[in-house]
Motif scaffolding. Sequence first.
Motif, PDB file in Angstrom:
ATOM      1  N   TYR A 501       0.874  -1.285  -0.030  1.00 21.12           N
ATOM      2  CA  TYR A 501      -0.023   0.054   0.075  1.00 21.12           C
ATOM      3  C   TYR A 501       0.763   1.184   0.114  1.00 21.12           C
ATOM      4  CZ  TYR A 501      -2.954   3.474   1.775  1.00 21.12           C
ATOM      5  OH  TYR A 501      -3.718   4.795   1.965  1.00 21.12           O
ATOM      6  N   GLN A 502       1.911   1.275   0.599  1.00 18.98           N
ATOM      7  CA  GLN A 502       2.836   2.407   0.657  1.00 18.98           C
ATOM      8  C   GLN A 502       3.681   2.536  -0.212  1.00 18.98           C
ATOM      9  OE1 GLN A 502       2.642   4.577   2.833  1.00 18.98           O
ATOM     10  NE2 GLN A 502       1.974   4.190   4.805  1.00 18.98           N
ATOM     11  N   LEU A 503       4.085   1.392  -1.055  1.00 18.47           N
ATOM     12  CA  LEU A 503       4.610   1.358  -2.317  1.00 18.47           C
ATOM     13  C   LEU A 503       3.782   2.101  -3.392  1.00 18.47           C
ATOM     14  CD1 LEU A 503       6.581  -2.256  -2.213  1.00 18.47           C
ATOM     15  CD2 LEU A 503       7.642   0.208  -2.408  1.00 18.47           C
ATOM     16  N   ALA A 504       2.625   1.671  -3.190  1.00 21.11           N
ATOM     17  CA  ALA A 504       1.774   2.403  -4.250  1.00 21.11           C
ATOM     18  C   ALA A 504       1.682   3.975  -4.277  1.00 21.11           C
ATOM     19  CB  ALA A 504       0.121   2.062  -3.967  1.00 21.11           C
ATOM     20  N   TRP A 505       1.876   4.459  -2.860  1.00 27.87           N
ATOM     21  CA  TRP A 505       2.153   5.936  -2.641  1.00 27.87           C
ATOM     22  C   TRP A 505       3.274   6.299  -3.361  1.00 27.87           C
ATOM     23  CZ3 TRP A 505      -1.349   9.584  -1.981  1.00 27.87           C
ATOM     24  CH2 TRP A 505      -2.630   9.285  -1.429  1.00 27.87           C
ATOM     25  N   ARG A 506       4.233   5.572  -2.951  1.00 28.22           N
ATOM     26  CA  ARG A 506       5.651   6.088  -3.503  1.00 28.22           C
ATOM     27  C   ARG A 506       5.628   6.123  -4.991  1.00 28.22           C
ATOM     28  NH1 ARG A 506       9.703   4.423  -6.125  1.00 28.22           N
ATOM     29  NH2 ARG A 506      11.978   4.933  -5.528  1.00 28.22           N
ATOM     30  N   ALA A 507       4.993   5.172  -5.892  1.00 29.64           N
ATOM     31  CA  ALA A 507       4.960   5.068  -7.096  1.00 29.64           C
ATOM     32  C   ALA A 507       4.184   6.512  -7.763  1.00 29.64           C
ATOM     33  CB  ALA A 507       4.161   4.079  -7.542  1.00 29.64           C
ATOM     34  N   GLY A 512       6.008   9.366  -9.882  1.00 29.55           N
ATOM     35  CA  GLY A 512       4.967   9.985 -10.888  1.00 29.55           C
ATOM     36  C   GLY A 512       4.281   8.972 -11.817  1.00 29.55           C
ATOM     37  N   ASP A 513       4.282   7.811 -11.382  1.00 26.38           N
ATOM     38  CA  ASP A 513       3.655   6.893 -12.439  1.00 26.38           C
ATOM     39  C   ASP A 513       2.300   6.276 -11.781  1.00 26.38           C
ATOM     40  OD1 ASP A 513       3.168   4.505 -13.957  1.00 26.38           O
ATOM     41  OD2 ASP A 513       5.240   3.944 -14.204  1.00 26.38           O
ATOM     42  N   PHE A 514       1.191   7.005 -12.402  1.00 25.98           N
ATOM     43  CA  PHE A 514      -0.127   6.655 -12.153  1.00 25.98           C
ATOM     44  C   PHE A 514      -0.404   5.059 -12.433  1.00 25.98           C
ATOM     45  CE2 PHE A 514      -0.642  10.907 -11.216  1.00 25.98           C
ATOM     46  CZ  PHE A 514      -1.925  10.814 -10.710  1.00 25.98           C
ATOM     47  N   THR A 515       0.095   4.478 -13.564  1.00 26.10           N
ATOM     48  CA  THR A 515      -0.161   3.050 -13.839  1.00 26.10           C
ATOM     49  C   THR A 515       0.496   2.054 -12.865  1.00 26.10           C
ATOM     50  OG1 THR A 515      -0.195   3.515 -16.034  1.00 26.10           O
ATOM     51  CG2 THR A 515       0.133   1.394 -15.526  1.00 26.10           C
ATOM     52  N   GLU A 516       1.554   2.420 -12.342  1.00 27.26           N
ATOM     53  CA  GLU A 516       2.259   1.714 -11.390  1.00 27.26           C
ATOM     54  C   GLU A 516       1.679   1.660 -10.140  1.00 27.26           C
ATOM     55  OE1 GLU A 516       6.822   1.171  -9.175  1.00 27.26           O
ATOM     56  OE2 GLU A 516       6.630   2.354 -10.907  1.00 27.26           O
ATOM     57  N   THR A 547      -6.975   6.876  -8.022  1.00 30.63           N
ATOM     58  CA  THR A 547      -5.987   6.885  -9.091  1.00 30.63           C
ATOM     59  C   THR A 547      -6.579   6.835 -10.184  1.00 30.63           C
ATOM     60  OG1 THR A 547      -4.257   5.977  -7.627  1.00 30.63           O
ATOM     61  CG2 THR A 547      -3.820   5.891  -9.861  1.00 30.63           C
ATOM     62  N   GLU A 548      -7.537   5.689 -10.371  1.00 31.22           N
ATOM     63  CA  GLU A 548      -8.161   5.652 -11.659  1.00 31.22           C
ATOM     64  C   GLU A 548      -8.996   6.709 -12.027  1.00 31.22           C
ATOM     65  OE1 GLU A 548      -8.702   0.773 -11.217  1.00 31.22           O
ATOM     66  OE2 GLU A 548     -10.152   1.759 -10.659  1.00 31.22           O
ATOM     67  N   THR A 549      -9.670   7.294 -10.912  1.00 34.60           N
ATOM     68  CA  THR A 549     -10.517   8.825 -11.247  1.00 34.60           C
ATOM     69  C   THR A 549      -9.359   9.553 -11.912  1.00 34.60           C
ATOM     70  OG1 THR A 549     -11.945   8.298  -9.409  1.00 34.60           O
ATOM     71  CG2 THR A 549     -11.740  10.628 -10.192  1.00 34.60           C
ATOM     72  N   LEU A 550      -8.397  10.063 -11.568  1.00 24.98           N
ATOM     73  CA  LEU A 550      -7.330  10.981 -12.067  1.00 24.98           C
ATOM     74  C   LEU A 550      -6.943  10.648 -13.354  1.00 24.98           C
ATOM     75  CD1 LEU A 550      -5.445  11.921  -8.651  1.00 24.98           C
ATOM     76  CD2 LEU A 550      -7.239  13.430  -9.767  1.00 24.98           C
ATOM     77  N   MET A 551      -7.016   9.352 -13.532  1.00 28.29           N
ATOM     78  CA  MET A 551      -6.481   8.693 -14.845  1.00 28.29           C
ATOM     79  C   MET A 551      -7.381   8.926 -15.861  1.00 28.29           C
ATOM     80  SD  MET A 551      -4.298   5.439 -13.684  1.00 28.29           S
ATOM     81  CE  MET A 551      -3.767   5.010 -15.413  1.00 28.29           C
ATOM     82  N   MET A 692       3.494  14.458  -8.337  1.00 28.75           N
ATOM     83  CA  MET A 692       1.886  14.811  -8.385  1.00 28.75           C
ATOM     84  C   MET A 692       1.410  16.185  -8.221  1.00 28.75           C
ATOM     85  SD  MET A 692      -1.124  12.701  -6.568  1.00 28.75           S
ATOM     86  CE  MET A 692      -0.572  13.044  -5.172  1.00 28.75           C
ATOM     87  N   TYR A 693       2.168  16.636  -6.866  1.00 27.28           N
ATOM     88  CA  TYR A 693       1.487  18.073  -6.714  1.00 27.28           C
ATOM     89  C   TYR A 693       2.329  19.243  -7.393  1.00 27.28           C
ATOM     90  CZ  TYR A 693      -2.195  17.323  -3.472  1.00 27.28           C
ATOM     91  OH  TYR A 693      -3.227  17.002  -2.931  1.00 27.28           O
ATOM     92  N   LEU A 694       3.312  18.812  -8.002  1.00 26.76           N
ATOM     93  CA  LEU A 694       4.007  19.707  -8.865  1.00 26.76           C
ATOM     94  C   LEU A 694       3.378  20.101  -9.987  1.00 26.76           C
ATOM     95  CD1 LEU A 694       6.677  21.537  -9.582  1.00 26.76           C
ATOM     96  CD2 LEU A 694       7.740  19.454 -10.709  1.00 26.76           C
ATOM     97  N   SER A 695       2.665  19.285 -10.739  1.00 31.48           N
ATOM     98  CA  SER A 695       1.717  19.578 -11.682  1.00 31.48           C
ATOM     99  C   SER A 695       0.623  20.521 -11.137  1.00 31.48           C
ATOM    100  CB  SER A 695       1.114  18.325 -12.283  1.00 31.48           C
ATOM    101  OG  SER A 695       0.346  17.444 -11.700  1.00 31.48           O
ATOM    102  N   ARG A 696      -0.027  20.427 -10.121  1.00 32.57           N
ATOM    103  CA  ARG A 696      -1.092  21.267  -9.439  1.00 32.57           C
ATOM    104  C   ARG A 696      -0.480  22.412  -9.027  1.00 32.57           C
ATOM    105  NH1 ARG A 696      -5.694  18.677  -7.582  1.00 32.57           N
ATOM    106  NH2 ARG A 696      -6.280  20.947  -7.708  1.00 32.57           N
ATOM    107  N   ALA A 697       0.727  22.281  -8.658  1.00 29.45           N
ATOM    108  CA  ALA A 697       1.236  23.798  -8.093  1.00 29.45           C
ATOM    109  C   ALA A 697       1.474  24.695  -9.361  1.00 29.45           C
ATOM    110  CB  ALA A 697       2.551  23.724  -7.334  1.00 29.45           C
ATOM    111  N   LEU A 698       2.026  24.047 -10.520  1.00 32.26           N
ATOM    112  CA  LEU A 698       2.478  24.874 -11.655  1.00 32.26           C
ATOM    113  C   LEU A 698       0.584  25.263 -12.546  1.00 32.26           C
ATOM    114  CD1 LEU A 698       5.152  22.809 -13.253  1.00 32.26           C
ATOM    115  CD2 LEU A 698       5.294  25.181 -12.655  1.00 32.26           C
TER     116      LEU A 698
END
Length: 940
Positions: A501-507, A512-516, A547-551, A692-698
């Motif tokens: 579960y934590q590895l999913a957050w790390r990915a 920055g890999d939504f698929t992984e 994740t699926e929602t954002l993808m 993930m948040y870099l894209s939101r901040a930009l």
Amino acid sequence: MTVRRDFQEPAKCRPDLVIGREELFAGARDQLASGGSVLLHGPAGIGKSTVLRALAEEYGTTARTVLRCSATESESHLPFLALADLLGLVLDDVAPRLPAAQRTALESALTGRGESSLQRDGLALRLAVLSALRALAALGGVLVVADDLQWLDPASAELLGFAARRLEGTPVQLLCAVRTEGQDSQEYDRHLRACPPGTLAVRLGALSRTQVAQLLDHRGHGSLPRSTVREIHRTSGGNPLFALELGRALAESPTRPRPGEPLPVPTSLRALVLSRLDMLSVEARRTLLVASAGARPTPALLHAAGRENAEAECAQAAELGLLATEPDAPAVRFAHPLISAALYAEAPAPERRAAHAALSTAASDPIERARHLALATTGTDPGVAARLGEAAALARDRGAPSVAAQLGLLAARHTPADGVPSQEERRLQAAEDAITAGELDLSRDIAREVLSRAAVPADRVRAWMIVIDSAGHTMAEVDAVFPQALADAGDDPRLLALVHYQLAWRALIVAGDFTEAREAAAHAAELAARGRERRTELLSLAFQAQTETLMGHPEAPRTIERALKEPQDPRVAWHHNGAGSARFRWLVMGDQLAEARATVTALLREVRRRGSVESEVHFLRGLAETELRAGHCGRALELARESLRLARDSGIGETASAMLTSLAEASGGDVDRALALAREAVQHAEEDGDQMYLSRALGALGHAQLVAGDPAGTVRSLRRVRRLELGLGITDPARGRWQGDLAEALVRTGEPAQAQAVIDVSREHALRLGRESVLAVLDRSEALVRAAQGELEAAVAQLTSAQDRLGKLGYGLEEARAAFALARLRPRRPGSTSSYDEATRMFRRCRALPWLRQVDEALTAPEPEAAPAAADALDALGVLAAMERQVAALVMEGATNREIAARLFISVKTVEATLTRVYRKLGIRSRVDIVRLAAAHRAK
């Protein structure tokens, strides 16, 4: 002492001088800059002298003469001492300019060679001081800097006040500080009356917890846990001097206080606040010690704890200023929190334990009884540990996770080596409570301590998860943890599920890999189901759904349904990473704003009840985002600012909260503030490696730049967002909603073809996912492209349709932006504002202040006069591109560059660049040549 500017060595101003005082400092600075005087006042240690020195350093260089004095209590009985400090070194300069009687009186007072006194030479002395200051002012500005006015000897105070009241109209300014006590104290009134007319009185109050944390960090105490900083703030009452002394004492102490105990108070502060303690009777001191050990002492509680004469002894303490006098209040309240802490620290350990023992039976609250029992007991005791464990559970249920964490640590301390639950289990529960309370550094310290001695795999994996959780969005810093956690998990599916579960957050965050990330979450859910670990399964499913929602993944609705199926774990249902949060995200991205608002409001109410700080920060942002979508800009700004304050205070979610607050500021607040917050969010995301948040901040930065009138900056920022989201695998345009802003900015910078390309790609995804509001915004942007290409009729029709659809969907601000774009396309009669009335009304309803300012600017831009023959003349300009022809046509109508920019929705710089290309293609040098070419063509 008196210091002439010619030989003054100014003290360097330290950066901490104005921490938490920026607004007050700015007001005092403006007052001095305008020629006025300033009186600083507040209690001892509040920072008056440091602010005084900073202001004196800044403005001392603007005055020809700086006169200084700093009085002390021990010297306040010496007549004319302060006057000698002020005028002693300039006496030789001013004495020749004084009348003989005044000169004699002043010299006698300053040198002590005569028998001058206010009774004997009163008028001459008063006039002499006034004349001396006027004489100095005749040569240039004079700044009188006087600290601790309350200790000025009476004679000097009288003379300075006499002169100050008569210095109006002269370049003499006073910068003074005086000690006053109490929030509503008016003690400074008599000092204010002794200042020049119009003097600004500035009260320095207590610092906030965040400001105290900044001060401690600046002084090298930034490693203190946030829970300790919170206690320093409470004990110091926000007084910077007290806070720094407490921080220094903690940093120098080899051991930290036990959970539940007050902070150690250094001797320097004990002497300061307990100077009147010796005047109390022995029994009164014991009563105050019991009061200092209690959380909310009352006379009734003191009676129950065996203090039979509590009322009389408290009255004695109140007369000495140790207790606050509040006749209508039942509580016993110390005049300052530091008095309570110092009194407790001063007492011998046996007396402290006796006080806690008395309170352990007297207190009515079971949590308080358990806490006092623990502090009255030494060594391990399974009974005490059990009671503390029960009290921690009760505190958890009451929504006080911080209290639960402290009680849990006390329980671990009293648990025997073979106790059940074990010491490590109690510590780990305390660490999880600390995370809920937002005390990440405390939770991390507890987990590291457990890892240093635990051998049980379940304990070790649980501790590793706490270390990862406490890292938040800086997961890149704990990369080395994952191999160790996997090794400790072995082949246990329950433990492996936690790690994956934590590895999913790390990915998601680091790679920055939504698929992984989606695949890791699905694997974690499968492992948890195999191990019958429902909580981890629900968290994993909720993460997969988000994740699926954002993808824009088609499985998202089904995954949300799986995450919402029974049985549910109440700890997950309200969690910011739970299924309720995933459902909220689905609703807000699917334009179901009313249901999204109801969902996130209910979640926010529950997490506040439970005391979960991180979830509260998250759901405050969610509610602010919903209100922003609905066009309630004022409400959104309030919520976003509250989220940011809480994030800064707890150190949780600062990047995300800065990003969201930037969007809210750009819509309903201050654009400069929006730009600063967006840049801060970008910097933090880059430093944390948070893709993930870099894209939101930009995205927030690009939007703020558009509102600020910097379309070129918007294009740069949002093109980065496009590249990042492509790499992340994000295809749903409802995630960041930046596509319309990018298209509009590209039109303004003269790139309509690029704008159309952005619209076409985004529209394809929006149609596939049914994002109606995104489609309407894209239509609004496409209308601007058509307007730039000269298709005004089609542009108006498309804008009208977009405005209507956005209104029906409930997107008030986007609807108003469409109305504004329509108003700019329609011709305006000279002096008329009717075409902008609808946009103005809508922006006002939204409280969209930055957009209202844009309407005002558009109304001040003059409407160019049409020249019917200009269109025919363009036949001579056939070599020009479409945008170049439009610019040339408006030049021939007599439009300025600014007017052309407004008409074509492009920037003035783009107009200038386009004209440069026109000149080059036509072989001409100026706007006048364009008009001549057109005139020559019409004459043929």
